[in-house]
Design an enzyme around this catalytic site. Structure first.
Site, PDB file in Angstrom:
ATOM      1  N   THR A   1       8.064  12.381 -39.563  1.00  0.00           N
ATOM      2  CA  THR A   1       8.983  13.482 -39.819  1.00  0.00           C
ATOM      3  C   THR A   1       8.250  14.602 -40.540  1.00  0.00           C
ATOM      4  O   THR A   1       8.363  15.767 -40.162  1.00  0.00           O
ATOM      5  CB  THR A   1      10.160  13.010 -40.678  1.00  0.00           C
ATOM      6  OG1 THR A   1      10.651  11.796 -40.150  1.00  0.00           O
ATOM      7  CG2 THR A   1      11.259  14.029 -40.698  1.00  0.00           C
TER       8      THR A   1
ATOM      9  N   ASP B   1       6.622   0.607 -39.616  1.00  0.00           N
ATOM     10  CA  ASP B   1       6.020   1.756 -40.299  1.00  0.00           C
ATOM     11  C   ASP B   1       5.237   1.297 -41.512  1.00  0.00           C
ATOM     12  O   ASP B   1       4.097   1.701 -41.727  1.00  0.00           O
ATOM     13  CB  ASP B   1       7.111   2.738 -40.752  1.00  0.00           C
ATOM     14  CG  ASP B   1       7.588   3.606 -39.608  1.00  0.00           C
ATOM     15  OD1 ASP B   1       7.155   3.345 -38.472  1.00  0.00           O
ATOM     16  OD2 ASP B   1       8.379   4.527 -39.853  1.00  0.00           O
TER      17      ASP B   1
END
Lengths: 541, 542
Positions: free
Chosen positions: B107, B399
């Protein structure tokens, strides 16, 4: 309607139709056709104009499938533009032939052709016949080319001092997005060429240089591998990831039960047959492995697939193997390692093996992707440029830019005469051509003068893209060139304070420039000679 | 003459119908619009108080039609929304590359790139040449990376300290995900899993198994390996000191592979004979396998009833149809070879483990291998109330694992909570002040874009970002370079004390690829579209 075609009428006033389906066909002819050609040519050239020079901009191309390409390479832009107009298509081909022949200057050639067309329009309005314009252009091009030869300088080509070559490559890379690591890329390109160059024949075999890209990392991680990189991995997960002093068997036959090429039927009618076939099959596999083992190989590279059983046999005989290696790659490996491509197991002998000092697997990031890197080959002149970059578009663009740089360096190896870039040689030619125009007694002198003006379009575009006032900058440089009689003065695009291109080392190859001028002139001549277009019109349903 | 008129008024079509080009200002407008839209879309997911998105896949046909997805992972969101704007696609691509390279920060990279482009809008309005902006950005990027490198710390020599660093990094990464409630628990789980890999970045050794039911906190790290398969019928369900043969061989009907061979017989009796021969062949094979002195046999392909029965008779546990990945992983974990021929039993390495048993998680039976030879592998079992939670939890764990394994490889760390960004912004601002020429405006804009990241984090948490950011900037200017945002209490604080750490490699990659992508977009002054390829509707699903 004039655009449909001339009509003949019979004595009753009915039109005589000469062509089949004449009403539906479109036709342009005479001055109208010329104008339309020029307009189309200019439109294409205008699109490319902003990409010229070190401060030129890029274009974003959206392919029919929605994929994105971002580039400022003229040939790539044009080939992906999907131009429909006929004249537009000719320009696309023009840029392509410059790309094929020289590899660089693909934008410049289109800009020049566009300018020539633009100036022809003014002459047409004056009432000069297109053929006279075309002839004038031809004469002018001859003058310009002769002048280019005169101002060209011979460039020192020394294998020990590569700096001059690197500078040339840097000029080419200057306009691309990878100019962030311009020096590094230029060095890579020069080293690659020097690695494969045949100095006696003064030629470079491009097939020995492979440019391979992989998304990830950064541009600075780009490196030159003196060997081959293939996007493959060992066929069995448990084979060693690194092989030293590899003797390579290069095969184009699959590790599978034999498949006779003639059509046949093998019927199993009883138990004996069945058992025999079973034995035969097993034997075959063992034979294949034995053939390889006997030849002394310790690595197998195969163009085809392996059967599970064969794969395991290879593993248990400590023969690391790579399968499904593509045709061009297998050739490259064969050339690099000095091995022979073997089409049959029986023909495998020790002499036919290739040799590489070090073979290893490279892994990347978090995805479990691997590539195979073959280094320290016997004939080490094959090399691979391995490009890394932050995203797909950068990697693709870097590959194109490197290709351009490779081409330029190759051209220097072939012919080491150079001219100065930054518009310097165009301005110098323009001055010379204008001078020559005054000596011509016929109306062609108008065309020759127009040619001189058109040559100036390149420095004009350079100045404009760099954010200068184009006309003023150009006239300053031109005045200086005439006053100092110095053909090396050009546009100072990067605002470095000097407009002497020799000091800035902005260098272009002579053959590249020559090619640009003669190709552009040729094409414009051809376009000017067309006076009639017939379109097939809509096909009748 | 009419000719002049037609030339003047008839536009000459240059492109094929459907294609076309957008030039200069319009091209730039559409480029920025696309970039900003993508940036704004994922912006709200940034930081510990960021929000999630619901993505609904296409209605209509396809395997996951109408499936729901709840996530705040930038790369996942962007890869699912299917953008059409060319520039937006560039941003989607960088988030994917970030995912592949580092695994997290997907992001941030998009937000930073889009903030950079937002700044450019103003600069272009001031008539600054894009190339000048790019020159400025390049200087700013190298300054930012230089200062980032100067504060990066390497604690890998001190194992105790390194472990606590890893814990902190895992906690920081998890704090923006769905698992934040249990972040300590999961951080420990992930750190344990990654440290087992012994510095390898290949995450294949860590398996994630999701099972519906129970609570998220019932997730656990299973030492050893779980295989989502069942043990064959009539076989021991529990086995100690297992010697395992891992194979990839057909155990259904072992076909004759020679091309063109086929069975052609004239009587039924012959068929029976052949069948017998086949059976015998299978029996031979089984016997050969048994000669390996194994008590467990795992095959990638199917095992038919007959061989299975043979194995059962000998008391060998047979497991069929383990998928390819499963077999590879098993081989890695158990330290055995993957075997396809069985003539040389002495050369084959068997896999070993202390105990194989069938366990039950939720409603499913799984096979557990514990006490394996190579202690690198482990399995994370995730439990959760809904499929969406499980999926999101898996993404988060993935992640974290990626970031951790990359950190083990490149052990330098830097500070999170906007501290690193603010540090870079301050350094870049100082550079801007020192630089003469128009580039300094561009450099300053780069600093502003960097400062946007902490601003967004604060905004997402509902705090007064203007106040917080100016405090933070003041702190950094006065030399407190470890200060960042404390989003629990809505104030600025020392990140070392809070233990909010991030991987240096991740931050570096974010700045680098965002700058690269923004530069690329900025260089574009023309967008040329080819006509969209007309596709025949795919009728195969009907």
């Amino acid at each position: 309607m004039p655009s449909v075609g001339t009509l003949a009428f019979d004595e009753f006033g009915r039109p005589v139709l000469i062509l089949k389906g004449q009403e539906s066909k479109k036709r342009l002819f005479g001055i109208e056709a010329h104008k339309s050609h020029i307009l189309a040519g200019k439109a294409v050239a205008d699109t490319l104009k902003t990409s010229l020079g070190p401060r030129g901009m890029d274009k974003c191309m959206v392919s029919p499938d929605g994929d994105i390409t971002i580039t400022n390479d003229g040939a790539t832009i044009l080939s992906m533009m999907h131009v429909e107009n006929e004249i537009g298509k000719l320009l696309v081909q023009l840029s392509k032939s410059q790309d094929d022949e020289i590899g660089d200057g693909t934008t410049g050639v289109v800009v020049l052709a566009g300018a020539l067309l633009e100036h022809a329009e003014a002459l047409l309005d004056k009432g000069i016949h297109p053929i006279r314009i075309a002839d004038g252009y031809e004469l002018a091009a001859k003058v310009a080319l002769e002048h280019l030869d005169k101002i060209a300088e011979t460039y020192p080509l020394d294998l020990k001092k590569l700096d001059p070559l690197i500078n040339t490559a840097m000029t080419t890379l200057g306009s691309k997005i990878i100019n962030r690591c311009q020096r590094q890329m230029a060095e890579i390109a020069v080293n690659a060429i020097m690695n494969v160059a045949d100095m006696e024949r003064r030629d470079v075999n491009f097939e020995l240089i492979k440019v391979q890209g992989k998304v990830g990392g950064r541009l600075e991680d780009t490196l030159l591998v003196k060997g081959v990189v293939v996007d493959k991995t060992f066929s069995h997960p448990q084979m060693p990831k690194e092989v030293r002093d590899a003797k390579i068997a290069i095969l184009t036959c699959p590790f599978e039960p034999p498949k006779p090429k003639t059509k046949h039927k093998l019927d199993i009618t009883n138990v004996e047959d069945y058992k025999k076939l079973r034995e035969y099959e097993k034997e075959k596999f063992t034979e294949m492995i034995k053939a390889i083992k006997d030849s002394g190989a310790n690595l197998v590279i195969c163009q085809w697939g392996f059967d599970d059983e064969a794969n395991h046999l290879l593993l248990s005989h400590e023969l690391p193997a790579v399968r499904w290696v593509g045709g061009p790659e297998i050739e490259l490996i064969a050339i690099a390692t000095g091995g022979r491509i073997v089409p049959r197991f029986q023909e495998l002998t020790a002499e036919k093996l290739g040799f590489a000092g070090h073979i290893r697997e490279l892994d990347f990031g978090t995805t479990s992707e691997h590539m195979l890197c073959i280094e320290q080959c016997k004939k080490s002149n094959t090399c691979t440029i391995f490009v890394r970059g932050g995203n797909k578009m950068v990697v693709e663009e870097a590959k194109r830019a490197l290709h351009d740089a490779l081409c330029v360096v190759r051209n220097l190896v072939r012919d080491n005469r150079i001219v100065y870039g930054g518009g310097a040689c165009e301005i110098s030619c323009a001055i010379e051509v204008a001078k020559e125009a005054n000596k011509i007694p016929t109306i062609e002198q108008y065309a020759i003068r127009a040619f001189a003006d058109a040559l100036e379009s390149v420095p004009l575009a350079l100045a404009e893209n760099s954010g200068y006032s184009p006309i003023k900058t150009l006239s300053d440089v031109k005045a200086q060139q005439i006053a100092q009689n110095n053909p090396r003065l050009g546009i100072d695009c990067l605002n470095t304070g000097t407009n002497d291109m020799k000091a800035q080392t902005v260098i272009e190859t002579l053959i590249g420039k020559r090619q640009q001028i003669s190709l552009a002139t040729q094409l414009v001549r051809m376009i000017l000679k067309i006076d009639d277009i017939r379109l097939p019109g809509e096909a009748e349903e | 003459m009419r000719g002049d008129l037609t030339t003047a008024l008839n536009p000459i079509p240059l492109y094929k119908p459907g294609g076309g080009e957008e030039k200069a200002e319009i091209a730039r407008l559409s480029a920025f619009a696309g970039a900003l839209a993508v940036g704004d879309l994922v912006k709200t997911t940034l930081g510990p108080k960021g929000m999630d998105k619901i993505l609904q896949c296409h209605m209509g046909d396809g395997p996951d039609a109408g499936r729901l997805l709840v996530t705040n992972d930038g790369a996942t969101i962007l890869s699912k929304i299917g953008v059409d704007n060319p520039v937006a696609k560039v941003l989607v691509d960088i988030s994917k590359v970030q995912d592949d390279e580092v695994g997290d920060g997907t992001t941030s990279v998009v937000v930073l790139a889009s903030e950079l482009l937002r700044e450019t809008e103003n600069l272009l309005a001031q008539k600054i040449h894009p190339q000048t902006i790019i020159t400025g950005w390049r200087k700013a990027t190298s300054e930012a990376l230089r200062v980032l490198e100067s504060i990066a710390k390497n604690n890998s020599s001190n194992l105790e300290q390194f472990r606590s660093d890893l814990m902190n990094i895992a906690r920081t990464t998890l704090s923006s995900k769905i698992l934040q409630g249990k972040k300590d628990y999961f951080s420990k789980l992930c750190v344990d899993a990654v440290l087992k890999l012994n510095g390898k970045t290949d995450l294949q050794g860590i398996q994630i198994i999701k099972r519906l039911g129970n609570n998220m906190s019932d997730s656990y790290l299973e030492e050893g390996f779980l295989l989502e398969k069942r043990i064959g019928i009539n076989m021991p369900k529990r086995l100690e000191n297992a010697r395992i043969l891992i194979a990839n061989t057909p155990m259904d009907t072992d076909k004759v592979k020679i091309f063109g061979a086929r069975v052609r017989v004239d009587t039924v009796a012959k068929v029976a004979e052949l069948e017998l021969a086949e059976k015998e062949k299978m029996k031979d094979k089984v016997n050969k396998i048994l000669q390996h002195n194994c008590n467990v046999f795992i095959n990638r392909q199917l095992i038919y009833d007959y061989p299975e029965q043979l194995f059962a008779e000998k008391g060998v546990m047979a497991i069929e149809h383990a998928d390819f990945e499963g077999v590879e992983r098993l081989a890695q974990v158990l330290g055995g070879d993957i075997v396809s021929t069985f003539d040389t039993p002495d050369k084959v390495r068997l896999g070993k483990c202390d105990l194989i048993e069938e366990i039950i998680i939720g409603e499913d039976k799984l096979i557990k291998f514990s006490g394996v030879a190579q202690g690198q592998a482990c399995t994370i079992v995730l439990r959760g109330a809904t499929q969406q939670i499980l999926d999101e939890a898996e993404r988060s764990i993935h992640d974290v694992l990626c970031v951790l394994s990359q950190t083990v490889k490149e052990p330098r760390i830097c500070y999170g909570g906007g501290a690193a960004e603010m540090l870079m912004a301050t350094a870049v601002s100082q550079l801007a002040v020192k630089t003469a020429g128009k580039e300094s405006v561009a450099i300053e804009s780069f600093a502003r874009a960097l400062r946007q990241l902490p601003t967004i984090i604060a905004d997402n948490a509902g705090y007064d970002s203007a106040e917080l950011i100016s405090n933070l900037r003041a702190a950094h200017t006065s030399g407190k370079s470890t200060f960042g945002l404390d989003m629990e209490n809505g104030r600025i604080a020392d990140m070392i004390q809070l233990g909010i750490l991030e991987s240096f490699h991740l931050k570096q990659q974010v700045v680098r690829s965002a700058a690269e992508a923004a530069e690329m977009v900025l260089r574009v002054d023309n967008i040329i579209r080819a006509p969209v390829r007309q596709r025949e509707r795919d009728m195969r699903h009907h």
